[in-house]
Design a protein around this motif. Sequence first.
Motif, PDB file in Angstrom:
ATOM      1  N   ILE A   2      -4.181 -12.605  -1.301  1.00  0.00           N
ATOM      2  CA  ILE A   2      -2.972 -13.413  -1.081  1.00  0.00           C
ATOM      3  C   ILE A   2      -1.754 -12.810  -1.790  1.00  0.00           C
ATOM      4  CG2 ILE A   2      -4.340 -15.493  -0.762  1.00  0.00           C
ATOM      5  CD1 ILE A   2      -3.425 -16.394  -3.550  1.00  0.00           C
ATOM      6  N   ALA A   3      -1.901 -11.605  -2.335  1.00  0.00           N
ATOM      7  CA  ALA A   3      -0.770 -10.885  -2.924  1.00  0.00           C
ATOM      8  C   ALA A   3      -0.325  -9.835  -1.911  1.00  0.00           C
ATOM      9  CB  ALA A   3      -1.167 -10.244  -4.237  1.00  0.00           C
ATOM     10  N   HIS A  50       6.162  -3.600  -0.484  1.00  0.00           N
ATOM     11  CA  HIS A  50       6.432  -2.240  -0.008  1.00  0.00           C
ATOM     12  C   HIS A  50       5.942  -2.067   1.432  1.00  0.00           C
ATOM     13  CE1 HIS A  50       7.646  -1.025  -4.028  1.00  0.00           C
ATOM     14  NE2 HIS A  50       6.570  -1.617  -4.492  1.00  0.00           N
ATOM     15  N   ARG A  51       4.933  -2.831   1.804  1.00  0.00           N
ATOM     16  CA  ARG A  51       4.439  -2.766   3.174  1.00  0.00           C
ATOM     17  C   ARG A  51       5.349  -3.536   4.133  1.00  0.00           C
ATOM     18  NH1 ARG A  51      -0.616  -1.776   5.361  1.00  0.00           N
ATOM     19  NH2 ARG A  51      -1.561  -1.662   3.289  1.00  0.00           N
ATOM     20  N   LEU A  52       5.989  -4.610   3.619  1.00  0.00           N
ATOM     21  CA  LEU A  52       6.747  -5.502   4.490  1.00  0.00           C
ATOM     22  C   LEU A  52       8.231  -5.168   4.567  1.00  0.00           C
ATOM     23  CD1 LEU A  52       5.122  -8.879   3.419  1.00  0.00           C
ATOM     24  CD2 LEU A  52       4.627  -7.542   5.461  1.00  0.00           C
ATOM     25  N   LEU A  80       0.337 -16.052   6.861  1.00  0.00           N
ATOM     26  CA  LEU A  80       0.310 -14.856   6.018  1.00  0.00           C
ATOM     27  C   LEU A  80       1.119 -13.753   6.688  1.00  0.00           C
ATOM     28  CD1 LEU A  80      -3.371 -14.760   4.758  1.00  0.00           C
ATOM     29  CD2 LEU A  80      -1.381 -14.362   3.313  1.00  0.00           C
ATOM     30  N   PRO A  81       2.076 -13.154   5.975  1.00  0.00           N
ATOM     31  CA  PRO A  81       2.994 -12.214   6.634  1.00  0.00           C
ATOM     32  C   PRO A  81       2.488 -10.783   6.733  1.00  0.00           C
ATOM     33  CG  PRO A  81       3.683 -12.566   4.380  1.00  0.00           C
ATOM     34  CD  PRO A  81       2.487 -13.434   4.595  1.00  0.00           C
ATOM     35  N   SER A  82       1.181 -10.575   6.593  1.00  0.00           N
ATOM     36  CA  SER A  82       0.662  -9.205   6.590  1.00  0.00           C
ATOM     37  C   SER A  82      -0.664  -9.131   7.324  1.00  0.00           C
ATOM     38  CB  SER A  82       0.486  -8.733   5.144  1.00  0.00           C
ATOM     39  OG  SER A  82      -0.385  -7.635   5.054  1.00  0.00           O
ATOM     40  N   PRO A 103      -3.078  -6.731   7.021  1.00  0.00           N
ATOM     41  CA  PRO A 103      -4.165  -6.493   6.063  1.00  0.00           C
ATOM     42  C   PRO A 103      -4.503  -7.742   5.250  1.00  0.00           C
ATOM     43  CG  PRO A 103      -2.645  -4.653   6.043  1.00  0.00           C
ATOM     44  CD  PRO A 103      -2.018  -5.712   6.898  1.00  0.00           C
ATOM     45  N   GLY A 104      -3.484  -8.539   4.909  1.00  0.00           N
ATOM     46  CA  GLY A 104      -3.740  -9.781   4.174  1.00  0.00           C
ATOM     47  C   GLY A 104      -4.577 -10.737   5.000  1.00  0.00           C
ATOM     48  N   ARG A 105      -4.260 -10.881   6.277  1.00  0.00           N
ATOM     49  CA  ARG A 105      -5.041 -11.751   7.152  1.00  0.00           C
ATOM     50  C   ARG A 105      -6.488 -11.261   7.238  1.00  0.00           C
ATOM     51  NH1 ARG A 105      -0.452 -10.731  10.645  1.00  0.00           N
ATOM     52  NH2 ARG A 105       1.096 -12.380  10.361  1.00  0.00           N
ATOM     53  N   ALA A 106      -6.644  -9.948   7.347  1.00  0.00           N
ATOM     54  CA  ALA A 106      -7.990  -9.384   7.455  1.00  0.00           C
ATOM     55  C   ALA A 106      -8.796  -9.655   6.188  1.00  0.00           C
ATOM     56  CB  ALA A 106      -7.909  -7.881   7.727  1.00  0.00           C
ATOM     57  N   ARG A 107      -8.162  -9.490   5.028  1.00  0.00           N
ATOM     58  CA  ARG A 107      -8.876  -9.732   3.765  1.00  0.00           C
ATOM     59  C   ARG A 107      -9.299 -11.194   3.639  1.00  0.00           C
ATOM     60  NH1 ARG A 107      -4.548  -6.447   1.634  1.00  0.00           N
ATOM     61  NH2 ARG A 107      -5.294  -4.339   1.191  1.00  0.00           N
TER      62      ARG A 107
END
Length: 452
Positions: free
Chosen positions: A61-62, A66-68, A390-392, A394-398
Amino acid sequence: MARPRIVVVGAGFAGLNALRRMERRIPKDAAELVLITPNDYMLYQPLLPQVASGLLTPQSIAVSLHRLLRRTKMVPGAAIGVDTKSRTVVARKISGETTYVPYDRLVLVPGSNTRVFDIPGLIQHGRGNKNLAEAVYLRDHVLAQLELANASDDPQEREERCTFLVVGGGYTGVETAASLELLCEEACKRYPRLRESISWHLIDIAPRLMPELGESLGDAAMNLLRQRGVQVSLGVSVKEATEDKVTLTDDRVLPCRTLIWTAGTSPSPLMEATGLATNKGKLVVGADLAVPGSPEILAAGDSAAVPDLSKDEEGALCPPTAQHAMRQGHLLADNVIASLLGQPLQEYRHKDLGLLVDLSGRDAVARPLGKEITGLPALGITRAYHLYALPSGPGRARVATNWAIRALLGGEVSRLGFLNRKIDTLVDPEETSQYLDQDQVRQQVEMARGAV
């Protein structure tokens, strides 16, 4: 002609959404974007209780900024003051240095702090759940209490360590109590003799849990908690806290070494430090999110007094929720652009999309678009919304992977080693100074024998 500089303070829901929209809509050479934030990630706070319980890993959830953000310059630190006359933000970097950031447009979205009261012992013995460090610490602390209780032959100590108190009947308090109670259930497979000793309490001074849900769903959430063994008490708060007990305002005394405080939030002190008008600590803004008399400054989120135009009640303000912050972030971007172009600003209006509460396990309550749902359907809607919000990628996948692992393989109940550890020097984590020589060992053993 120099490019106008747009400075954003805070990278929460409102700040991140504003910056991403401005990056898309403002040509690269038309303005300079600057973000002041102490962390290089956006924290998806609604899922913090699941980090505290170990259902999710902290990095899930962090979401990396830099990705966004592709062209926003980041100042790693916290804004500690604003000189509105010279249009300059004073910031303290994470290195401790002070820096000064001029602005042409300033967007203040610093988030909020934990709200505390003048209760004896609260600050010393209470624990929060508002950031990653607190969530990870809570997990280690709760598991440590169970380990120590299992190793103790003192009934009084076991009762103190197995009693857990959560203060606050809002979303964070309810979800934290539900998540950590489930963690204790899993831990009891390792410590079966503690099963009957573990006691979870949830208290709130209000007459209802989560009144925003409505009476029916609020009662449903309370009944689900009680079915899982959480003792819910309303109309009561904490009178005093010590290391091993908590006294409540109804004069009950709970032997307790875990006090989790989630009783609301307070606006960031930065807002009053600006010298601009505030309302109970929140920066006063118009419905267009601009500060009256200082149109170059806009604000939103938890620390802004944003008028709620959807209500007929005079002086009604938007509540400090992620749903509002996300939408306000979009309008912040649009109105900053409009102000630079000399165009009229839009007002913030919204339609309530509903409320969602994940009680962990298979329990949840939800009110999407006014329809009340409980059980597995509510859990599915709740978790689908979190994945959407979730704005990412990879975050959604995790997050989805963590949920799947827990469902298929169960959870882990091992501590991560964050309690009572200093890491200031190279050797601190290894605790090499804790060992005793032979004389010290003999002296302590003799003293212990004498005490027995």
